[in-house]
Design a protein around this motif. Structure first.
Motif, PDB file in Angstrom:
ATOM      1  N   LEU A 186       0.865  -1.175   0.000  1.00 34.98           N
ATOM      2  CA  LEU A 186       0.000   0.000   0.000  1.00 34.98           C
ATOM      3  C   LEU A 186       0.902   1.225   0.000  1.00 34.98           C
ATOM      4  N   GLU A 187       0.794   2.047  -1.045  1.00 30.35           N
ATOM      5  CA  GLU A 187       1.564   3.296  -1.095  1.00 30.35           C
ATOM      6  C   GLU A 187       0.684   4.431  -0.605  1.00 30.35           C
ATOM      7  N   VAL A 188       1.205   5.208   0.319  1.00 32.36           N
ATOM      8  CA  VAL A 188       0.504   6.374   0.857  1.00 32.36           C
ATOM      9  C   VAL A 188       1.053   7.617   0.166  1.00 32.36           C
ATOM     10  N   GLY A 189       0.157   8.442  -0.357  1.00 39.59           N
ATOM     11  CA  GLY A 189       0.558   9.710  -0.962  1.00 39.59           C
ATOM     12  C   GLY A 189       1.161   9.585  -2.341  1.00 39.59           C
ATOM     13  N   VAL A 190       0.569   8.770  -3.199  1.00 41.85           N
ATOM     14  CA  VAL A 190       1.116   8.579  -4.541  1.00 41.85           C
ATOM     15  C   VAL A 190       1.076   9.861  -5.364  1.00 41.85           C
ATOM     16  N   GLY A 191       0.051  10.694  -5.166  1.00 41.24           N
ATOM     17  CA  GLY A 191      -0.045  11.951  -5.910  1.00 41.24           C
ATOM     18  C   GLY A 191       0.016  11.727  -7.410  1.00 41.24           C
ATOM     19  N   ASP A 192       1.015  12.308  -8.026  1.00 40.49           N
ATOM     20  CA  ASP A 192       1.203  12.171  -9.468  1.00 40.49           C
ATOM     21  C   ASP A 192       2.572  11.561  -9.771  1.00 40.49           C
ATOM     22  N   ARG A 193       3.071  10.726  -8.826  1.00 40.52           N
ATOM     23  CA  ARG A 193       4.377  10.091  -8.969  1.00 40.52           C
ATOM     24  C   ARG A 193       4.249   8.575  -8.787  1.00 40.52           C
ATOM     25  N   PRO A 194       3.748   7.888  -9.791  1.00 36.19           N
ATOM     26  CA  PRO A 194       3.507   6.451  -9.634  1.00 36.19           C
ATOM     27  C   PRO A 194       4.715   5.563  -9.946  1.00 36.19           C
ATOM     28  N   GLY A 195       5.896   6.131 -10.071  1.00 36.02           N
ATOM     29  CA  GLY A 195       7.068   5.368 -10.507  1.00 36.02           C
ATOM     30  C   GLY A 195       7.386   4.156  -9.654  1.00 36.02           C
ATOM     31  N   VAL A 196       7.390   4.307  -8.343  1.00 38.76           N
ATOM     32  CA  VAL A 196       7.714   3.184  -7.449  1.00 38.76           C
ATOM     33  C   VAL A 196       6.612   2.133  -7.530  1.00 38.76           C
ATOM     34  N   ALA A 197       5.355   2.574  -7.462  1.00 40.65           N
ATOM     35  CA  ALA A 197       4.229   1.633  -7.527  1.00 40.65           C
ATOM     36  C   ALA A 197       4.229   0.879  -8.848  1.00 40.65           C
ATOM     37  N   ARG A 198       4.465   1.581  -9.931  1.00 41.70           N
ATOM     38  CA  ARG A 198       4.486   0.948 -11.259  1.00 41.70           C
ATOM     39  C   ARG A 198       5.638  -0.061 -11.339  1.00 41.70           C
ATOM     40  N   SER A 199       6.811   0.322 -10.856  1.00 42.95           N
ATOM     41  CA  SER A 199       7.963  -0.592 -10.872  1.00 42.95           C
ATOM     42  C   SER A 199       7.691  -1.851 -10.066  1.00 42.95           C
ATOM     43  N   LEU A 200       7.029  -1.704  -8.932  1.00 40.74           N
ATOM     44  CA  LEU A 200       6.688  -2.872  -8.120  1.00 40.74           C
ATOM     45  C   LEU A 200       5.675  -3.756  -8.844  1.00 40.74           C
ATOM     46  N   ALA A 201       4.685  -3.154  -9.493  1.00 41.39           N
ATOM     47  CA  ALA A 201       3.705  -3.931 -10.267  1.00 41.39           C
ATOM     48  C   ALA A 201       4.409  -4.683 -11.398  1.00 41.39           C
ATOM     49  N   GLU A 202       5.368  -4.046 -12.041  1.00 40.41           N
ATOM     50  CA  GLU A 202       6.116  -4.703 -13.117  1.00 40.41           C
ATOM     51  C   GLU A 202       6.922  -5.887 -12.607  1.00 40.41           C
ATOM     52  N   ARG A 203       7.220  -5.915 -11.321  1.00 36.01           N
ATOM     53  CA  ARG A 203       7.939  -7.035 -10.700  1.00 36.01           C
ATOM     54  C   ARG A 203       6.975  -8.091 -10.161  1.00 36.01           C
TER      55      ARG A 203
END
Length: 165
Positions: free
Chosen positions: A20-37
């Motif tokens: 669960l990422e808190v405060g994603v705002g408009d910066r999804p880079g970490v979340a997207r990278s984790l989904a790609e993994r």
């Protein structure tokens, strides 16, 4: 594009399956990278940005091994909610979370983020804005490009209950 410090955070978080990422705002880079993994990520913010919405849409039905969902939610409300209310706010999330994390977490959101992780029985990992010290007891962890703060450690990790400020 994910910065070197955020890549280090992805490496640290990739050992968890459900995040669960808190405060994603408009910066999804970490979340997207984790989904790609192959990880399942739910990213929340009081105002989810267009880039985060687009990243979540791109992972649906694509060849991305994991998933990314974005949800408009307030960590302050989630931290104070009852268990049933938390489930409603994160509708569609099953199996809970292994970790709650945040990038550049401001001081005023550190306590509710750690409280939410505690309620969910999840590890809590975050980076600060850089000029702020953590406002909750943490264990500092130095990574190659960043320092992360572990406010609620992995129960299976030795010394995870130790805290320092």
């Amino acid at each position: 594009m994910v910065s070197p410090s955020r890549r280090a955070l992805v490496e640290e978080l990739a050992r968890h399956d459900r995040l669960l990422e808190v405060g994603v705002g408009d910066r999804p880079g970490v979340a997207r990278s984790l989904a790609e993994r192959g990880r399942g990520v739910v990213a929340i913010d009081v105002a989810v940005g267009e880039a985060a919405i687009a990243a979540a849409s791109e992972t649906e039905g694509s060849e991305v091994a994991g998933s990314l969902r974005v949800v408009e939610a307030d960590v302050l409300a989630l931290a104070e909610a009852t268990d049933g209310e938390t489930g409603t706010a994160l509708d569609g999330t099953t199996g809970g979370f292994d970790a709650v994390y945040a990038c550049n977490l401001p001081a005023e959101l550190q306590r509710p983020t750690a409280a939410l992780a505690d309620r969910l029985g999840a590890e809590c990992v975050f980076t600060t804005l850089g000029f702020e010290e953590p406002t909750v007891p943490v264990r500092r962890k130095s990574l190659p490009e960043a320092t992360v703060y572990v406010a609620r450690g992995d129960p299976s990790e030795p010394g995870s209950s130790e805290s320092e400020r």
